[in-house]
Design a protein around this motif. Structure first.
Motif, PDB file in Angstrom:
ATOM      1  N   LEU A 189       2.351  44.582 -83.647  1.00  0.00           N
ATOM      2  CA  LEU A 189       1.485  44.839 -82.489  1.00  0.00           C
ATOM      3  C   LEU A 189       0.032  44.638 -82.868  1.00  0.00           C
ATOM      4  O   LEU A 189      -0.369  44.971 -83.986  1.00  0.00           O
ATOM      5  CB  LEU A 189       1.650  46.278 -81.986  1.00  0.00           C
ATOM      6  N   ASN A 190      -0.739  44.102 -81.951  1.00  0.00           N
ATOM      7  CA  ASN A 190      -2.180  44.108 -82.176  1.00  0.00           C
ATOM      8  C   ASN A 190      -2.898  44.441 -80.886  1.00  0.00           C
ATOM      9  O   ASN A 190      -2.432  44.107 -79.796  1.00  0.00           O
ATOM     10  CB  ASN A 190      -2.668  42.784 -82.774  1.00  0.00           C
ATOM     11  N   PHE A 191      -4.006  45.153 -81.035  1.00  0.00           N
ATOM     12  CA  PHE A 191      -4.823  45.461 -79.871  1.00  0.00           C
ATOM     13  C   PHE A 191      -5.726  44.277 -79.580  1.00  0.00           C
ATOM     14  O   PHE A 191      -6.115  43.520 -80.479  1.00  0.00           O
ATOM     15  CB  PHE A 191      -5.656  46.718 -80.113  1.00  0.00           C
ATOM     16  N   GLY A 192      -6.055  44.105 -78.288  1.00  0.00           N
ATOM     17  CA  GLY A 192      -6.917  43.005 -77.867  1.00  0.00           C
ATOM     18  C   GLY A 192      -8.283  43.514 -77.427  1.00  0.00           C
ATOM     19  O   GLY A 192      -8.592  44.719 -77.521  1.00  0.00           O
ATOM     20  N   HIS A 193      -9.107  42.603 -76.948  1.00  0.00           N
ATOM     21  CA  HIS A 193     -10.482  42.936 -76.555  1.00  0.00           C
ATOM     22  C   HIS A 193     -10.549  44.113 -75.572  1.00  0.00           C
ATOM     23  O   HIS A 193     -11.466  44.937 -75.643  1.00  0.00           O
ATOM     24  CB  HIS A 193     -11.138  41.721 -75.888  1.00  0.00           C
ATOM     25  N   GLN A 194      -9.610  44.183 -74.600  1.00  0.00           N
ATOM     26  CA  GLN A 194      -9.725  45.239 -73.578  1.00  0.00           C
ATOM     27  C   GLN A 194      -9.552  46.634 -74.177  1.00  0.00           C
ATOM     28  O   GLN A 194     -10.150  47.600 -73.707  1.00  0.00           O
ATOM     29  CB  GLN A 194      -8.717  45.035 -72.427  1.00  0.00           C
ATOM     30  N   MET A 195      -8.736  46.726 -75.235  1.00  0.00           N
ATOM     31  CA  MET A 195      -8.561  48.038 -75.872  1.00  0.00           C
ATOM     32  C   MET A 195      -9.852  48.465 -76.562  1.00  0.00           C
ATOM     33  O   MET A 195     -10.225  49.643 -76.535  1.00  0.00           O
ATOM     34  CB  MET A 195      -7.396  47.975 -76.864  1.00  0.00           C
ATOM     35  N   GLU A 196     -10.544  47.505 -77.169  1.00  0.00           N
ATOM     36  CA  GLU A 196     -11.804  47.851 -77.832  1.00  0.00           C
ATOM     37  C   GLU A 196     -12.812  48.346 -76.789  1.00  0.00           C
ATOM     38  O   GLU A 196     -13.561  49.295 -77.022  1.00  0.00           O
ATOM     39  CB  GLU A 196     -12.348  46.625 -78.589  1.00  0.00           C
ATOM     40  N   VAL A 197     -12.824  47.727 -75.611  1.00  0.00           N
ATOM     41  CA  VAL A 197     -13.774  48.125 -74.566  1.00  0.00           C
ATOM     42  C   VAL A 197     -13.405  49.495 -73.996  1.00  0.00           C
ATOM     43  O   VAL A 197     -14.246  50.402 -73.937  1.00  0.00           O
ATOM     44  CB  VAL A 197     -13.803  47.056 -73.441  1.00  0.00           C
ATOM     45  N   VAL A 198     -12.139  49.665 -73.575  1.00  0.00           N
ATOM     46  CA  VAL A 198     -11.743  50.929 -72.929  1.00  0.00           C
ATOM     47  C   VAL A 198     -11.920  52.090 -73.900  1.00  0.00           C
ATOM     48  O   VAL A 198     -12.340  53.176 -73.517  1.00  0.00           O
ATOM     49  CB  VAL A 198     -10.283  50.850 -72.420  1.00  0.00           C
TER      50      VAL A 198
ATOM     51  N   GLY B 217      -6.589  47.239 -86.133  1.00  0.00           N
ATOM     52  CA  GLY B 217      -6.200  46.706 -84.824  1.00  0.00           C
ATOM     53  C   GLY B 217      -4.843  46.034 -84.863  1.00  0.00           C
ATOM     54  O   GLY B 217      -4.420  45.406 -83.902  1.00  0.00           O
ATOM     55  N   PHE B 218      -4.141  46.140 -86.010  1.00  0.00           N
ATOM     56  CA  PHE B 218      -2.840  45.491 -86.214  1.00  0.00           C
ATOM     57  C   PHE B 218      -1.891  46.474 -86.872  1.00  0.00           C
ATOM     58  O   PHE B 218      -2.268  47.176 -87.803  1.00  0.00           O
ATOM     59  CB  PHE B 218      -2.999  44.328 -87.204  1.00  0.00           C
ATOM     60  N   PHE B 219      -0.656  46.535 -86.454  1.00  0.00           N
ATOM     61  CA  PHE B 219       0.338  47.327 -87.160  1.00  0.00           C
ATOM     62  C   PHE B 219       1.738  46.843 -86.781  1.00  0.00           C
ATOM     63  O   PHE B 219       1.892  46.078 -85.833  1.00  0.00           O
ATOM     64  CB  PHE B 219       0.198  48.830 -86.875  1.00  0.00           C
ATOM     65  N   GLN B 220       2.722  47.267 -87.568  1.00  0.00           N
ATOM     66  CA  GLN B 220       4.101  46.937 -87.219  1.00  0.00           C
ATOM     67  C   GLN B 220       4.732  48.156 -86.587  1.00  0.00           C
ATOM     68  O   GLN B 220       4.348  49.283 -86.894  1.00  0.00           O
ATOM     69  CB  GLN B 220       4.902  46.601 -88.466  1.00  0.00           C
ATOM     70  N   VAL B 221       5.723  47.940 -85.737  1.00  0.00           N
ATOM     71  CA  VAL B 221       6.489  49.074 -85.222  1.00  0.00           C
ATOM     72  C   VAL B 221       7.968  48.871 -85.536  1.00  0.00           C
ATOM     73  O   VAL B 221       8.480  47.753 -85.450  1.00  0.00           O
ATOM     74  CB  VAL B 221       6.290  49.299 -83.706  1.00  0.00           C
ATOM     75  N   VAL B 222       8.617  49.963 -85.916  1.00  0.00           N
ATOM     76  CA  VAL B 222      10.075  49.959 -86.089  1.00  0.00           C
ATOM     77  C   VAL B 222      10.639  51.050 -85.168  1.00  0.00           C
ATOM     78  O   VAL B 222       9.891  51.889 -84.660  1.00  0.00           O
ATOM     79  CB  VAL B 222      10.485  50.208 -87.566  1.00  0.00           C
TER      80      VAL B 222
END
Ligand code: AKG
Ligand code: FE2
Length: 342
Positions: A254-263, A79-84
């Motif tokens: 970047l990290n995803f939040g609760h709404q991403m887990e639900v959708v 649920g966590f990653f970096q972006v370049v």
């Protein structure tokens, strides 16, 4: 002064004090910031397993299929990653960080002019938060909350608005690209997250002054962010999660939040994190949250609940209802999600 924001059964308490970022350097940790032993950073009884390293996703180039796959892989595991190569110019990032640091350098009374315990007010300054759920101690953090959509900022320091607008526009564009790629990677239509589902945005400008004994304190308790995705920029490498996150130069986390887990019906994880404090230098972080409009209905995507044996894991709800539960449960991941499990 103690402000009490009552929400459902629990209380969310904040104590207005001298901002942590003012006054002489702290020689020892004041007792009210000292965590009980089982909540201290090194306590290993929480059963968390740190990922070996944070994946790096290169958003440059036009091989969207590859990028989407990498986002899904990182989102599924951590649920966590970096972006370049994210398209946010370095000078825009630098100007925003300088303006943020200037705010925390202001005299206490100029910061306290924006102090409020009204969670809906923007811009809003708060300090040394006490979570609900009966916790007695305070977290080692000053925070300025800014509006991103529409942008809302304090007049002081003068350059903050001029830095915020281009930063927010560029960060939101990067977040929208990640959301489109995540939709494709999940097998949804590219626009699935567009419109009201990603129509809200605000920013936490967090500031953690040096702490004389980081083993006794936390900047923020373990939590997942409430929205879809958060874009984080930090001025010095820090300990955001249980594994230290040192952003790649010019990179964003970047990290995803609760709404991403639900959708995503559980296919992508909301990344749980906490903030440890540091002894030597002050750390400032900018967390830009992308989330649904309050009235928007959130539910698992139809396409992801149709596969045999894959019913919806969560019931539909409005994002406003979710935020009420998030505050009432003081950010406790399992307690929050229990309200929405199907
Ligand atoms: O300061 C950080 O690294 C993270 C901040 C955070 O988790 C938040 O503002 O929700
Ligand atoms: Fe967070």
């Amino acid at each position: 002064m103690i402000g009490i924001y009552a929400n459902q059964a629990r209380l969310y308490l904040e104590m207005a004090a001298e901002p942590l970022s003012n006054g002489a350097a702290h020689q020892s940790v004041p007792g009210r910031y000292i965590l009980p032993v089982h909540q201290r950073p090194s306590y290993s009884g929480n059963g968390k397993v740190a990922p070996p390293m944070l994946p790096v996703v290169d958003l440059g180039g036009d091989d969207d299929g590859r990028i989407a796959e990498e986002i899904i892989r990182a989102g599924r595991e951590f649920g966590f990653f970096q972006v370049v190569n994210h398209g946010v110019p370095e000078e825009v990032m630098g100007a925003m960080m300088r303006a943020a640091e200037e705010f925390f350098g202001l005299p206490a009374d100029e910061k306290m002019a924006y102090y409020s315990t009204d969670g809906k007010q923007l811009p809003r300054f708060h300090t040394s938060v006490r979570n609900g759920a009966g916790e007695e101690f305070l977290y080692w953090r000053d925070c300025l909350k800014l509006g991103c959509h529409p942008p809302e900022w304090p007049d002081n320091p003068r350059g903050l608005g001029a830095a915020l607008e281009p930063y927010t526009a560029a960060v939101m564009a990067a977040a929208r690209r990640v959301l489109r790629l995540a939709a494709v990677g999940l097998g949804l239509c590219e626009e699935h997250f567009e419109g009201p589902l990603s129509g809200g945005a605000m920013m936490n400008v967090n500031h953690y002054p040096p702490c004389p004994d980081p083993s006794l304190t936390l900047g923020i308790a373990p939590h997942c962010d409430p929205g879809l995705v958060t874009v984080l920029m930090e001025n010095v490498g820090g300990g955001t999660m249980w594994v230290d996150v040192d952003a790649a130069p010019g990179g964003l986390v970047l990290n995803f939040g609760h709404q991403m887990e639900v959708v995503s019906n559980g296919r992508l994880r909301s990344g749980e994190h906490r903030v440890v404090t540091g002894a030597r230098v002050a750390r400032t972080s900018l967390a830009s949250f992308v989330w649904p409009e309050l009235w928007c209905t959130v539910a698992p995507a139809q396409e992801l609940v149709l596969a045999p044996g894959k019913g919806p894991l969560y019931r539909p709800y409005s994002y406003g209802e979710f935020l009420g539960v998030y505050v009432a449960e003081a950010g406790d991941r399992d307690a929050i999600m229990a309200h929405f499990k199907h």
